[in-house]
Motif scaffolding. Structure first.
Motif, PDB file in Angstrom:
ATOM      1  N   GLY A  52      -3.475   8.034   1.629  1.00 23.65           N
ATOM      2  CA  GLY A  52      -2.348   7.823   2.542  1.00 23.65           C
ATOM      3  C   GLY A  52      -2.222   8.929   3.582  1.00 23.65           C
ATOM      4  O   GLY A  52      -3.009   9.883   3.596  1.00 23.65           O
TER       5      GLY A  52
ATOM      6  N   GLY B 175       1.036   4.060   3.269  1.00 23.75           N
ATOM      7  CA  GLY B 175       0.136   3.336   4.165  1.00 23.75           C
ATOM      8  C   GLY B 175       0.724   2.989   5.520  1.00 23.75           C
ATOM      9  O   GLY B 175       0.100   2.291   6.310  1.00 23.75           O
TER      10      GLY B 175
ATOM     11  N   PRO C 115       0.832  -1.210   0.000  1.00 21.17           N
ATOM     12  CA  PRO C 115       0.000   0.000   0.000  1.00 21.17           C
ATOM     13  C   PRO C 115       0.873   1.269   0.000  1.00 21.17           C
ATOM     14  O   PRO C 115       1.881   1.327   0.711  1.00 21.17           O
ATOM     15  CB  PRO C 115      -0.796  -0.114   1.301  1.00 21.17           C
TER      16      PRO C 115
ATOM     17  N   ASN D  27     -11.723  -3.663   1.867  1.00 20.29           N
ATOM     18  CA  ASN D  27     -10.369  -3.274   1.424  1.00 20.29           C
ATOM     19  C   ASN D  27      -9.271  -3.993   2.196  1.00 20.29           C
ATOM     20  O   ASN D  27      -8.440  -3.360   2.860  1.00 20.29           O
ATOM     21  CB  ASN D  27     -10.173  -1.759   1.565  1.00 20.29           C
ATOM     22  N   THR D  28      -9.280  -5.298   2.132  1.00 19.29           N
ATOM     23  CA  THR D  28      -8.319  -6.061   2.932  1.00 19.29           C
ATOM     24  C   THR D  28      -7.246  -6.728   2.075  1.00 19.29           C
ATOM     25  O   THR D  28      -7.450  -6.983   0.882  1.00 19.29           O
ATOM     26  CB  THR D  28      -9.027  -7.168   3.740  1.00 19.29           C
ATOM     27  N   ARG D  29      -6.137  -7.000   2.720  1.00 18.69           N
ATOM     28  CA  ARG D  29      -5.065  -7.820   2.153  1.00 18.69           C
ATOM     29  C   ARG D  29      -4.681  -8.815   3.239  1.00 18.69           C
ATOM     30  O   ARG D  29      -4.679  -8.482   4.420  1.00 18.69           O
ATOM     31  CB  ARG D  29      -3.845  -6.942   1.827  1.00 18.69           C
TER      32      ARG D  29
ATOM     33  N   PHE E 254      -4.783  -6.991   6.692  1.00 22.30           N
ATOM     34  CA  PHE E 254      -4.575  -5.544   6.667  1.00 22.30           C
ATOM     35  C   PHE E 254      -5.789  -4.874   6.067  1.00 22.30           C
ATOM     36  O   PHE E 254      -6.311  -5.330   5.039  1.00 22.30           O
ATOM     37  CB  PHE E 254      -3.334  -5.186   5.841  1.00 22.30           C
TER      38      PHE E 254
ATOM     39  N   SER F 116      -7.885   4.396   1.209  1.00 20.39           N
ATOM     40  CA  SER F 116      -7.641   4.865  -0.166  1.00 20.39           C
ATOM     41  C   SER F 116      -6.696   6.070  -0.162  1.00 20.39           C
ATOM     42  O   SER F 116      -5.956   6.286  -1.103  1.00 20.39           O
ATOM     43  CB  SER F 116      -8.950   5.201  -0.869  1.00 20.39           C
TER      44      SER F 116
ATOM     45  N   THR G  36      -2.911   2.317   7.265  1.00 18.13           N
ATOM     46  CA  THR G  36      -3.239   0.888   7.229  1.00 18.13           C
ATOM     47  C   THR G  36      -3.416   0.373   8.657  1.00 18.13           C
ATOM     48  O   THR G  36      -2.627   0.714   9.548  1.00 18.13           O
ATOM     49  CB  THR G  36      -2.108   0.088   6.543  1.00 18.13           C
TER      50      THR G  36
ATOM     51  N   THR H 237      -6.685  -1.517   4.290  1.00 11.85           N
ATOM     52  CA  THR H 237      -5.991  -0.379   3.673  1.00 11.85           C
ATOM     53  C   THR H 237      -6.969   0.786   3.503  1.00 11.85           C
ATOM     54  O   THR H 237      -8.183   0.589   3.449  1.00 11.85           O
ATOM     55  CB  THR H 237      -5.406  -0.770   2.301  1.00 11.85           C
TER      56      THR H 237
END
Ligand code: C5P
Length: 301
Positions: A186, A109, A106, A285-287, A180, A184, A265, A182
């Protein structure tokens, strides 16, 4: 008189993969005279990667984003460009390269994506130009580029002191699993540190020891109880909506949520890979990732 490179590249392109980091503990001391803060932090490299390919090109350092993003500069403001110029200056060569950058970390982030790219550029440049730079020198160049760059070279888990550049590796046998969330938009790291100074004044850095001890415990709940971030109050002050993100992650079953570095993040520790999938499915909006993973390394296929 025109200067010519002293070394001839051994291959036409090199590719380097570099991980993101989170801080399992981020203890922040008072503002120093040089504008930085002394840290007592535990870095943890996680399996979200940027990939950087270096090719011989026209004179100079040209950067091309393979994942277009207006928030990522392609000129000297990009740490990868700065890293290649610094390495070339150290080696006394004229750089003539094109950098292709694929972002998987990201942007802005709090996961040290820009620093990761600088570390990847150092490894790639060192290989393309056949410099065999001593590791201490690479570390020194990395530290000059940014506080998080040396850790991106090293990876794994490490205690970071000084402004984050003095590293002591922490070894243990356990993999941790993360979700995570995230954002949009930063956050500026200096702005978060400035807000933290306003809130915390000259409070001493909190102690990383509980996290260091918890890393040796197989049960991730021990680590969950120890996670901490002195910057979190500042990040939440600048982005109050992250209170909801942290609450949502814990309501979705995460063991613990913290802001990653300066944010925005949010990092959620979960039990295992399957738990990660179930928590991620309940958030936006995950990782998903795991750690620790190794630092910047050549991709050889
Ligand atoms: O070292 P780096 O360039 O990544 O730092 C970015 C900014 O973060 C610094 O200019 C400073 O405002 C803040 N910072 C800090 N103390 C640290 C690391 C970073 O105040 N130890």
């Amino acid at each position: 008189m025109e200067e010519y490179p002293l070394t001839v590249p051994s291959r036409s392109a090199v590719r380097v993969r570099v991980p993101a980091k989170i801080n399992l503990h981020l203890g922040v001391g008072p503002l120093r005279d040089d504008g930085f803060h002394d840290l007592a932090t535990v870095f943890h490299a996680v399996s979200l990667y940027d990939e950087l390919t270096l090719e011989c090109g026209p004179p100079g350092v040209r950067l091309v984003l393979e994942t277009p993003d207006n928030a990522v500069p392609t000129d000297e403001r990009n740490l990868a460009v700065r890293a290649l110029n610094a390495l070339a200056a150290y080696a006394n060569i004229e750089p003539a390269v094109t950098v292709r950058l694929r972002k998987g970390i990201p942007v802005a982030g709090g996961m040290a994506g820009g620093s990761a790219d600088a570390a990847a550029a150092l490894v790639a440049g060192d290989t393309l130009w056949q410099l065999a730079t001593p590791p201490e020198k690479l570390h020194e160049l990395a530290a000059q580029l940014g506080s998080d760059v040396p850790f991106a070279l090293l990876g794994g888990d490490a205690l970071g002191t000084g402004r984050g550049e003095r590293l002591t590796p922490l070894t243990h046998p356990y993999q941790r699993h993360w979700v995570f969330a995230t954002a949009s938009e930063g956050l500026s790291t200096p702005a978060v540190y400035a807000e933290s100074d306003r809130i915390r004044g000259t409070t001493a850095a909190s102690d990383p020891e509980p996290v260091i001890k918890a890393l040796d415990e197989p049960d991730p709940r021990a680590l969950a109880d120890a996670l901490g971030n002195d910057l979190q109050a500042a990040t939440l002050s600048l982005r109050p909506e992250l209170h909801h993100v942290l609450a949502a992650g814990e309501a979705a079953g995460a063991l613990k949520g913290i802001v990653s570095g300066s944010g925005p993040t949010c990092a959620f520790l979960v039990r295992d890979a399957e738990h990660a999938r179930s928590v991620a499915a309940r958030l936006k909006n995950t990782r998903i990732a795991h750690g620790p993973v190794g630092g910047a390394a050549l991709v050889t296929n």
